[in-house]
Design an enzyme around this catalytic site. Structure first.
Site, short mmCIF file in Angstrom:
data_model
loop_
_atom_site.label_atom_id
_atom_site.label_comp_id
_atom_site.label_asym_id
_atom_site.label_seq_id
_atom_site.Cartn_x
_atom_site.Cartn_y
_atom_site.Cartn_z
N PRO A 113 39.34 21.04 3.09
CA PRO A 113 38.28 21.70 2.49
C PRO A 113 38.38 23.07 2.32
O PRO A 113 39.19 23.83 3.37
CB PRO A 113 37.06 21.20 3.33
CG PRO A 113 37.71 21.00 4.72
CD PRO A 113 38.97 20.37 4.54
N CYS A 114 37.83 23.88 1.33
CA CYS A 114 37.94 25.41 1.35
C CYS A 114 37.06 25.88 2.29
O CYS A 114 35.93 26.14 1.69
CB CYS A 114 38.06 25.48 -0.11
SG CYS A 114 38.18 27.27 -0.60
N GLN A 115 37.37 26.09 3.28
CA GLN A 115 36.57 26.98 4.40
C GLN A 115 36.67 28.33 4.16
O GLN A 115 37.38 28.72 3.34
CB GLN A 115 36.67 26.41 5.74
CG GLN A 115 36.60 24.97 5.98
CD GLN A 115 36.99 24.60 7.33
OE1 GLN A 115 38.14 24.63 7.99
NE2 GLN A 115 36.21 23.88 8.12
#
Length: 343
Positions: free
Chosen positions: A99-101
């Site tokens: 995920p693009c944290q």
């Protein structure tokens, strides 16, 4: 059932690639993290590549239902942070759509060894411990330019520090590889230098399948055609403002918005499928006067017809919206296997 969405396989199964698959006699051991509905496994099955599914990992109980209903991983982790990394099984190929944290502070750090709180660190650690022959990491296109490009530079820097891998990356668009969805994602590919004979990025192909070709032939509940007064008004405004020229054409449009300027209609292809909360982000296809079904969403991501839906519609929409595109993975796999197995 409609199989038109799988025509891209014909572009991959060239005589040369068929001969290569004959050489691949032993099963490829595969492990995935942030596994979702397992697009990487779907791609191997569509390519008819012999494989052994060593592990999956996801912490969403609804995702796990779909994994258990469709696949048979030897190990199913539910916590990527607290597993025993030192005793993880070897895999030949490792794939993760992390995920693009928030990586905004990443550039200030000495390295990912100090970044225990991010899932990317876990993926990095897995690669470092297992040392697969190849890996694929996927994320949103915006990762490339996040924090003025510093985030992506830091990620590539850490991967290069592994030293054993040739690192490649490219932004792939799903509709450029045979499935009519505009979905741009960055894929980072690592191949062990000792095995990498000559990796070449897969070339885009001409799109010959459009949204009207992926529509299910099964009966569809009338509820998929229901429109609120607000959504009907949005459609009329799109026509009045010349955003849509004819509702009988195959316009995919987002009607789950407050204003017609936010609908972003696309003709003959579908905009990027969204995860959202599942049921609140489904596109409407004007030519058939209804929303896409979960099965049609799966078609727009290149999934085989054998995939079984084991969760509610809203959960299914969300999981498909979070998934990698199977067709893109098929083309990437082909390029990787050609590099690994050609003499």
């Amino acid at each position: 059932m409609n199989k038109n969405h799988l025509k891209f396989i014909d572009k991959i199964n060239t005589t040369k690639f068929k001969k290569l698959k004959v050489k691949m006699k032993s099963e490829i051991k595969i492990g995935t993290d942030c596994s979702g509905i397992e697009a990487p496994i779907q791609a191997l099955e569509l390519l008819n590549i012999p494989y052994k599914h060593i592990f999956s990992c996801d912490n969403d109980k609804h995702v796990i239902k779909n994994i258990e209903g469709n696949y048979k991983p030897e190990i199913l982790y539910d916590d990527i942070f607290n597993r025993d990394y030192d005793n993880m099984p070897y895999v030949d190929g490792y794939i993760a759509g992390f995920p693009c944290q928030n990586f905004s502070t990443l550039g200030k750090m000495k390295g990912f060894e100090e970044k225990n709180g991010t899932i990317f660190f876990c993926c990095y650690k897995t690669i470092k411990v297992i040392e697969p022959k190849f890996f694929i990491l996927e994320n949103v296109k915006a990762l490339v330019t996040h924090n003025k490009g510093k985030t992506f530079e830091s990620i590539l820097h850490e991967l290069h520090k592994l030293e054993k891998y040739n690192i490649y990356w490219k932004v792939f668009n799903t509709c450029e590889y045979g499935v009519p969805q505009k979905r741009e994602r960055v894929y980072i590919i690592g191949i062990k230098k000792e095995y990498d004979k000559n990796f070449v990025y897969p070339k885009p192909i001409k799109l010959e399948v459009f949204v009207n070709d992926i529509i299910t032939t099964d009966p569809v509940d009338n509820k998929f055609g229901y429109l609120t007064e607000h959504k009907s008004k949005l459609l009329n405004e799109l026509v009045d403002n010349n955003k849509i020229d004819n509702l009988d054409k195959h316009w995919s449009v987002n009607l789950n918005v407050s204003h017609q300027k936010m609908c972003y209609p696309k003709l003959d292809i579908c905009p990027c499928l969204l995860a959202g909360n599942g049921g609140d982000c489904i596109f409407y296809l004007t030519s058939i006067k209804r929303r896409y079904t979960p099965r049609e969403y799966l078609n727009l991501q290149g999934f085989s017809l054998e995939f079984k839906q084991c969760v509610s519609n809203s959960k299914m929409y969300k999981q498909v919206g979070n998934s990698m595109s199977v067709n893109v993975l098929c083309f990437i796999y082909k390029s990787i296997f050609e590099s690994l197995y050609y003499n």
